[in-house]
Design a protein around this motif. Structure first.
Motif, PDB file in Angstrom:
ATOM      1  N   GLU A 278       0.699  -1.338  -0.143  1.00  0.00           N
ATOM      2  CA  GLU A 278      -0.003   0.140   0.048  1.00  0.00           C
ATOM      3  C   GLU A 278       0.821   1.287   0.137  1.00  0.00           C
ATOM      4  OE1 GLU A 278       0.434  -2.315   2.366  1.00  0.00           O
ATOM      5  OE2 GLU A 278       0.369  -1.486   4.190  1.00  0.00           O
ATOM      6  N   HIS A 302      -8.317  -4.204  -0.912  1.00  0.00           N
ATOM      7  CA  HIS A 302      -7.380  -4.386   0.431  1.00  0.00           C
ATOM      8  C   HIS A 302      -6.311  -3.262   0.472  1.00  0.00           C
ATOM      9  CE1 HIS A 302      -5.171  -6.514   3.363  1.00  0.00           C
ATOM     10  NE2 HIS A 302      -4.129  -5.909   3.047  1.00  0.00           N
ATOM     11  N   GLU A 303      -5.568  -2.849  -0.701  1.00  0.00           N
ATOM     12  CA  GLU A 303      -4.505  -1.915  -0.585  1.00  0.00           C
ATOM     13  C   GLU A 303      -5.201  -0.420  -0.518  1.00  0.00           C
ATOM     14  OE1 GLU A 303      -2.102  -3.275   0.232  1.00  0.00           O
ATOM     15  OE2 GLU A 303      -2.349  -5.193  -0.754  1.00  0.00           O
ATOM     16  N   HIS A 306      -6.026   0.464   3.061  1.00  0.00           N
ATOM     17  CA  HIS A 306      -4.918   0.727   3.690  1.00  0.00           C
ATOM     18  C   HIS A 306      -4.491   2.285   3.838  1.00  0.00           C
ATOM     19  CE1 HIS A 306      -3.223  -2.901   5.490  1.00  0.00           C
ATOM     20  NE2 HIS A 306      -2.955  -3.323   4.182  1.00  0.00           N
ATOM     21  N   GLU A 325      -3.565  -4.770   9.626  1.00  0.00           N
ATOM     22  CA  GLU A 325      -4.123  -5.745   8.741  1.00  0.00           C
ATOM     23  C   GLU A 325      -5.302  -6.648   9.011  1.00  0.00           C
ATOM     24  OE1 GLU A 325      -2.719  -6.098   5.575  1.00  0.00           O
ATOM     25  OE2 GLU A 325      -0.783  -5.284   5.971  1.00  0.00           O
ATOM     26  N   THR A 328      -7.664  -3.772   8.171  1.00  0.00           N
ATOM     27  CA  THR A 328      -7.852  -3.800   6.656  1.00  0.00           C
ATOM     28  C   THR A 328      -8.496  -4.932   6.118  1.00  0.00           C
ATOM     29  OG1 THR A 328      -6.105  -2.533   6.467  1.00  0.00           O
ATOM     30  CG2 THR A 328      -6.558  -3.629   4.529  1.00  0.00           C
ATOM     31  N   TYR A 397      -3.714 -10.795  10.010  1.00  0.00           N
ATOM     32  CA  TYR A 397      -4.752 -10.624   9.127  1.00  0.00           C
ATOM     33  C   TYR A 397      -6.006 -11.276   9.456  1.00  0.00           C
ATOM     34  CZ  TYR A 397      -1.188  -9.315   5.622  1.00  0.00           C
ATOM     35  OH  TYR A 397      -0.332  -8.548   4.835  1.00  0.00           O
TER      36      TYR A 397
HETATM   37 ZN    ZN Z   1      -2.257  -5.402   3.757  1.00  0.00          ZN
END
Ligand code: ZN
Ligand code: BES
Length: 623
Positions: A278, A302-303, A306, A325, A328, A397
């Protein structure tokens, strides 16, 4: 700014904190190094501070100058390197005697060059690129590799803006995690171009990024370009056309506009050890995401997420990594929910809940593969003396996301969670925060909700809650039916055909995860038939092929070895290579595969792999 102690940094940021970084570097592809200097501004936080301690690793430091003095022999500061550990060294710069009161501004220049020990920089020869004509390089600094290119306080607790000047050979193009600051300047006599980039938002050092190569760019939305080599441009443009749609969904969920201006994507070779990174304004992604059918674009969602969780609100040290994470993953899945709902009414929650099932499968696999290092199955592990990149797994995550899902269940659903998250982003934007601060904020917002935080953060294993009865099971039931069909004793009885998996590709992933996690060994005839019917070894979706290959190896089906060999020569992603090489090593321990063969496969690809991969496997597999 948080003042927790970062176990992975030697910087004395409690005493004197860096407030600006200005690297000015020339990229030398022949010697595979960068040379030049970085100008650093720092401010003392109390009186009698004698030194500025910076993190470095693999840097050849020539000299340090005090920029507040005219250049004389006195303006050079006698730096030392008092501590040197495998994950980094301490560059100690004595503060000028007139700079030892609280609030004094220090302004120094470090002259240096990088070296082959600068693991944050990966170099490619022209023949390793798509166009085969020009060399390519990029940086990957998360978690603690910024120090291998820039002397800095390499802890996510410290945030600063940066301005980077990079000189490259004409016609190469440079790109950074910031906006172009001024027009590139050509020097015809030297055959060089100088680029200058500026990131005005204070960011942690791990988000500084640079790539140089024969890069072209093409617009993919009102605030987005995709950058890659000419050869990949058309495919990349199609693949990532949903970028603006994800950005809008993220803004809506986070309750705050995207604060970074532009959002671009830069496509890297398959050797990139992650799916995406990211870097602000310019997410770096792996070419392996280009499947031709947008099946892996959840990585973009996902990115993008961030941009709030991670880049605006940052974990203050790596044991708090799940704050980046886990949050995110949770929000990424809300974005997928929103987009699914926009495409087809009534499907949003079903899709989100199935993504959460997929996550629970990932958590199960991760806990299983970390049996020998159970400390790393804690949400907040002890990281003293550990390189965070060695500790990297799906635990932060998925256990992090599971905790947020559990909180959602406690507070009464998605909407109350979103209301809280919006306040959380407003409260902590531009800061680095600890677990404690997050928990305190949650408890203030939901005073009647009781959570056993200690168990969640500090106990090993899967976490104290199973989400399955909370989650919509529509898609999971379909998947489970197919799992049941395949968990029989002989392949002959299985009535299957390719149309079984004409469904959401995430269902195929969960199908394969469940076959692996179910605990039942599969016969070789079953695995063979799986591949014949569904053609997993030929899949363009790397998330599907890696799951199939892992399942096959776990069941000692060594016929799959040539496919594995091909896969590991193309994809350098850490979450794929760790289980695949891990399984190959186990098979060679059992003498089912020749150990030398595994070493040969590794050796053949070693120079293509990133340093984090080499660090993980050299001890076991290098000759
Ligand atoms: Zn990530
Ligand atoms: N920031 C991470 C990548 C990372 C983490 C690099 C730790 C170095 C150290 C990035 O956002 C990420 O999570 N990538 C995932 C994407 C996936 C979860 C959708 C990846 O690459 O696997």
């Amino acid at each position: 700014m948080s003042l927790g102690i970062d176990p992975n940094s030697y910087a004395n940021y409690h005493e004197v904190v860096v407030t600006n970084l200005e690297p000015n570097l020339t990229v030398d592809f022949n010697r595979k190094l960068l040379y030049g200097y970085t100008d650093i501004t720092a401010i003392t936080k109390h009186s009698n501070v004698a030194y500025l301690d910076l993190d470095i690793r693999g840097l050849a430091v020539e000299s340090v100058q005090n920029l507040d003095e005219k250049v004389t022999s006195h303006s050079y500061l006698n730096f030392t390197i008092p501590r040197n550990h495998s994950i980094g060294a301490q560059l100690r710069v004595p503060l000028p005697t007139d700079k030892q009161n609280e609030g004094d501004k220090v302004h120094i220049r470090v002259n240096y060059s990088t070296s082959e020990l600068s693991g944050g920089i990966q170099w490619f020869e022209p023949n390793q690129t798509a166009g085969k004509k020009h060399p390519f390089m990029y940086t990957q600094f998360q978690a603690i590799l910024a120090r291998t290119m820039i002397p800095c306080q390499d802890t996510p607790a410290v945030k600063q803006p940066y301005t980077m000047s990079v000189t490259v050979a004409d016609p190469l193009v440079a790109a950074c995690s910031g906006a172009e600051h001024c027009k590139p300047v050509k020097d015809e006599s030297k055959g060089t171009i100088k680029y200058v980039f500026h990131q005005p938002v204070p960011i942690p050092s791990y988000l500084i990024a640079l790539a140089v190569g024969a890069l072209k760019r093409e617009s993919i939305g009102p605030r987005s370009f995709v950058w890659c080599e000419q050869e990949q441009l058309e495919a990349a443009k199609d693949e990532f056309s949903q970028t603006e749609c994800f950005l809008k969904a993220a803004e809506d969920i986070c309750g705050m506009e995207y604060k970074w201006g532009t959002y671009d994507l830069l496509v890297l070779p398959g050797a990139f050890p992650y799916g995406g990174m990211e870097n602000p304004n310019l997410t770096f992604i792996s070419a392996s995401l280009i499947t031709g059918n947008k099946e892996l674009t959840d990585v973009i969602a996902h990115e993008i997420t961030h941009s709030w969780s991670g880049n605006l609100v940052t974990n203050s040290s790596w044991p708090d990594f799940w704050l980046n994470e886990g949050f995110t993953m949770y929000i990424e899945r809300l974005i997928l929910m929103k987009v699914a709902e926009q495409n087809e009414k009534g499907t949003g929650m079903k899709v989100r809940d199935f993504q959460a099932c997929l996550g629970y499968g990932e958590l199960t696999s991760a806990v299983r593969s970390l049996q020998s290092t159970p400390e790393l199955t804690k949400l907040a592990p002890d990281m003293r003396g550990i390189d965070p990149d060695d500790a990297f797994s799906r635990i932060p995550y998925e256990k992090g996301c599971l905790l947020l899902l559990y909180l959602e269940h406690l507070v009464g659903g998605v909407q109350p969670m979103i209301d809280w998250l919006r306040k959380y982003f407003v409260e902590f934007q531009r800061q680095s925060i600890t677990n404690k601060q997050m928990i305190h904020h949650f408890e203030q917002h939901f005073p009647n909700v009781k959570v056993d935080w200690n168990t969640w953060l500090y106990e090993e294993g899967m976490g104290p809650w199973n989400p399955m009865s909370y989650l919509d099971q529509t898609m999971n039931k379909q998947t489970q039916a197919l799992v049941d069909k395949w968990t029989v004793d002989g392949a002959n009885d299985i009535d299957a055909n390719a149309s079984d998996i004409k469904w959401d590709p995430a269902q195929t992933m969960v199908f394969l995860d469940n076959l692996a996690n179910g605990g039942k060994k599969l016969g070789h005839d079953v695995i063979k038939k799986l591949d014949e019917v569904y053609e997993f070894s030929k899949s363009k979706n790397v998330e599907i092929s890696v799951r199939f290959l892992r399942l096959a190896l776990e069941n000692e089906y060594v016929d799959v070895l040539p496919v594995v060999e091909d896969f590991v020569s193309k994809h350098g992603r850490s979450v794929y290579l760790k289980p695949l090489y891990g399984e190959l090593i186990l098979l060679s321990d059992k003498k089912l595969v020749d150990k030398q063969k595994v070493k040969d496969i590794y050796q053949k690809n070693r120079s293509y792999y990133h340093s984090v991969i080499r660090n993980a496997f050299d001890a076991k597999l290098a000759h």
